[in-house]
Write a protein that holds these residues in place. Structure first.
Motif, PDB file in Angstrom:
ATOM      1  N   ILE A   1      -3.507  -6.017  -2.240  1.00 61.84           N
ATOM      2  CA  ILE A   1      -3.282  -4.626  -2.633  1.00 61.84           C
ATOM      3  C   ILE A   1      -4.161  -3.729  -1.768  1.00 61.84           C
TER       4      ILE A   1
ATOM      5  N   TRP B   1      -3.718   2.307  -2.948  1.00 61.51           N
ATOM      6  CA  TRP B   1      -2.666   2.606  -3.931  1.00 61.51           C
ATOM      7  C   TRP B   1      -2.337   4.093  -3.977  1.00 61.51           C
TER       8      TRP B   1
ATOM      9  N   ASN C   1      -0.761   9.471  -3.207  1.00 61.04           N
ATOM     10  CA  ASN C   1      -0.460   9.405  -4.639  1.00 61.04           C
ATOM     11  C   ASN C   1       0.909   9.972  -5.006  1.00 61.04           C
TER      12      ASN C   1
ATOM     13  N   PHE D   1       3.284   3.509  -3.704  1.00 57.95           N
ATOM     14  CA  PHE D   1       2.713   2.190  -3.951  1.00 57.95           C
ATOM     15  C   PHE D   1       3.438   1.487  -5.090  1.00 57.95           C
ATOM     16  N   LEU D   2       3.601   2.175  -6.220  1.00 57.46           N
ATOM     17  CA  LEU D   2       4.268   1.547  -7.357  1.00 57.46           C
ATOM     18  C   LEU D   2       5.734   1.266  -7.053  1.00 57.46           C
TER      19      LEU D   2
ATOM     20  N   PRO E   1      -7.031   2.345  -9.304  1.00 56.51           N
ATOM     21  CA  PRO E   1      -5.776   1.595  -9.219  1.00 56.51           C
ATOM     22  C   PRO E   1      -5.064   1.585 -10.564  1.00 56.51           C
TER      23      PRO E   1
ATOM     24  N   GLU F   1       0.836  -1.191   0.000  1.00 61.25           N
ATOM     25  CA  GLU F   1       0.000   0.000   0.000  1.00 61.25           C
ATOM     26  C   GLU F   1       0.873   1.244   0.000  1.00 61.25           C
ATOM     27  N   ASP F   2       0.249   2.370  -0.288  1.00 60.45           N
ATOM     28  CA  ASP F   2       0.871   3.672  -0.098  1.00 60.45           C
ATOM     29  C   ASP F   2       0.598   4.068   1.353  1.00 60.45           C
TER      30      ASP F   2
END
Length: 307
Positions: A66, A69, A41, A45-46, A77, A35-36
């Motif tokens: 997940i 995000w 944002n 997350f990525l 997502p 998770e973030d």
């Protein structure tokens, strides 16, 4: 009822946080949660997903959870990146998309997206759970590996229900749809469920859950004569607005004594009909859950999970 805590197990495995639980949790024996942490944002997350996918033990991971995000309340997502990166987890068999609690984002505020690319990218996936239905999309697909498919929502759009019904899922044994309320986009009706109730596209189905439904009585009436019921072992109409009307229809319809379990908890069934249910089903060996009953008037009835 709200979803106020994170799951601790998924697909039979304990959930571990990545990267916080590195060195403490089993690499292959955990469902790794991403998770973030700031829900903002900023790309964390990525970054975490890409880092996990680059681990030399990524090919041992069988389950992923997940979480948020980023700003799940206003951002869908990153399905494209997920579809590109998840195949690196070559043993991945279970995926939970949107394991988010109400204090992070209410279930009906979670922004989703078309999940078809995930099913197309993961032909060996066996378990898929999705939470949230705002913006959720699905195109009818054939997936020969999927065994359990769950969509949790406060309101499931009719076009998604129809798409699920039109999918070709020959291995699916458990289907769970939280139909929700029209107030939060749950505009499906029993006609949208017709292919599911017919069972022709779901030859292996033995467990059907049509939960959290404002239209629970109409669903029960349809199930009373639905061909799929005869081969079910478990039927779940819990969390919704089931009343005497729906429960009486179930009793008057096809026999349900072959079921292992009938879950009706959170309901609005009166004492007389409950007594009949117990006499006809529980005494026949069916595990019957009729807990969390209420005698609320029609105008005061509610589904368990909406906002």
């Amino acid at each position: 009822m709200t979803i106020g805590s994170h799951i601790t197990t998924f697909a039979g495995l304990p959930v571990a946080e990545y990267p916080a639980d590195l060195g403490k949790a089993s690499r292959a024996g955990s469902a790794w949660r991403l998770e973030d942490p700031d829900y903002d944002n900023t790309g964390q997350f990525l970054e975490r997903l890409e880092a996990l996918a680059a681990e030399d033990w990524a090919n041992q991971v069988t389950a992923l959870v997940i979480g948020n995000w980023g700003g799940a309340y206003d951002t869908a997502p990153p399905i494209g990146r997920l579809a590109a990166l998840l195949p690196r987890f070559t043993r991945l068999r279970a995926l939970f998309l949107g394991e988010i609690t109400f204090d992070e984002c209410e279930i009906s505020w979670i922004q989703q997206a078309d999940i078809t690319p995930l099913l197309e990218a993961l032909p060996k996936l066996e378990v898929l759970t999705v939470r949230g239905a705002t913006g959720l999309g699905l195109k009818p697909v054939r997936h020969s590996g999927l065994r359990e498919f769950t969509i949790e929502s406060g309101g499931l759009p009719a076009d998604v229900v129809r798409a699920v019904a039109e999918c070709d899922l020959p291995a699916l044994t458990h289907l769970e749809l939280w139909l929700g309320t029209d107030n939060y986009g749950g505009d499906a009706d029993v006609d949208d469920l017709a292919p599911i109730l017919a069972g022709s596209r779901l030859p292996a189905l033995t467990s059907l859950a049509l939960r959290d439904a404002e239209i629970a009585d109409l669903v029960a009436v349809a199930l009373a004569g639905a061909p799929v019921v005869a081969r079910l072992r478990a039927l779940d109409l819990s969390l919704g607005m089931l009343s005497d009307t729906g429960a009486a229809a179930l009793l008057a319809g096809q026999p349900l004594t072959h079921l292992d379990k009938l879950d009706l908890h959170h309901h609005f069934i009166g004492a007389a009909v409950l007594e009949r249910l117990t006499a006809e089903l529980a005494e026949a060996g069916v595990t019957l859950d009729v807990s969390e009953g209420s005698d609320a008037d029609r105008d005061d009835r509610y589904i368990a999970v909406s906002e």
